[in-house]
Enzyme design. Structure first.
Site, PDB file in Angstrom:
ATOM      1  N   HIS A  65     107.325  24.241 -15.858  1.00 58.79           N
ATOM      2  CA  HIS A  65     106.964  23.990 -14.635  1.00 58.79           C
ATOM      3  C   HIS A  65     106.404  25.397 -14.164  1.00 58.79           C
ATOM      4  CE1 HIS A  65     110.073  20.430 -13.506  1.00 58.79           C
ATOM      5  NE2 HIS A  65     109.256  20.382 -14.609  1.00 58.79           N
ATOM      6  N   GLU A  67     106.755  26.940 -11.432  1.00 57.93           N
ATOM      7  CA  GLU A  67     107.424  27.941 -10.938  1.00 57.93           C
ATOM      8  C   GLU A  67     108.110  28.838 -11.979  1.00 57.93           C
ATOM      9  OE1 GLU A  67     107.511  24.853 -10.360  1.00 57.93           O
ATOM     10  OE2 GLU A  67     107.942  24.273  -8.303  1.00 57.93           O
ATOM     11  N   CYS A  91     111.442  21.437  -7.859  1.00 53.91           N
ATOM     12  CA  CYS A  91     112.605  20.576  -8.388  1.00 53.91           C
ATOM     13  C   CYS A  91     113.693  21.539  -8.539  1.00 53.91           C
ATOM     14  CB  CYS A  91     112.316  19.963  -9.687  1.00 53.91           C
ATOM     15  SG  CYS A  91     112.509  21.137 -10.865  1.00 53.91           S
TER      16      CYS A  91
END
Ligand SMILES: O=c1ccn([C@H]2C[C@H](O)[C@@H](COP(=O)(O)O)O2)c(=O)[nH]1
Ligand SMILES: [Zn+2]
Length: 167
Positions: A65, A67, A91
């Protein structure tokens, strides 16, 4: 946020190109990332499908992801009290990383999966850990990058039309 979106353009995800940009208290960039396959794992060989008979034929077990990449790419000792600008609300797995890294604020643009259990869990974790989050409402829906502008003489730059203010 624009830097996060610029980074997202490198993602091969055909459905959601997500970018993230971490800044410190002085607003200096300390990490940038986008959603992509792990280093050494070809973006072209692993699947980008959302659905398949076998989950192993989808992107979900493999993709890193945005992030995670922004946090791992950090160029400072730690991310204490930093802010992460991200295209999509993080998430639950990213929320864990954000909390553990010391980031104290999330500025997100899209919340398109608001009711997904992962986002519900994410908000629960962030609330418990005291990580603030807020949606960024952009003033313009697009930003143009004009690579020719560097060659345009002073005083000859195209004037932006004045934005029409609503009543
Ligand atoms: O916190 C998050 C959540 C998701 N992503 C990435 C992972 C995937 O590449 C896409 C989501 O794909 P969909 O087709 O919209 O399900 O976004 C992320 O980087 N960070
Ligand atoms: Zn995530």
């Amino acid at each position: 946020m624009a830097i996060a979106f610029l980074s997202a353009m490198r993602s091969k995800d055909p459905n959601s190109q997500v970018g993230a940009c971490v800044v410190n208290k002085e607003k200096k960039i300390v990490g940038i990332g986008y959603n992509g396959m792990p280093n050494g794992c070809s973006d072209d060989d692993l699947p980008w499908n959302r659905e398949a008979d076998n989950i192993l034929d989808t992107k979900y077990p493999y993709v890193c992801h945005a992030e995670m990449n922004a946090i791992l790419n950090k160029n400072s000792a730690d991310l204490k009290d930093c802010t992460i600008y991200v295209a999509l609300f993080p998430c639950n797995e990213c929320a864990k990383l954000i909390i553990q890294s010391g980031i104290k604020e999330i500025v997100y643009l899209s919340d398109k999966y608001h009711n997904d259990y992962k986002m519900v869990a994410s908000r629960q974790l962030l609330d418990m850990a005291g990580v603030k989050y807020r949606q960024h409402i952009p003033q313009h829906s697009q930003i143009l990058i004009d690579f020719d502008s560097i060659n345009i003489p002073v005083g000859k730059h195209h004037k932006e039309p004045k934005s029409v203010s609503s009543p």
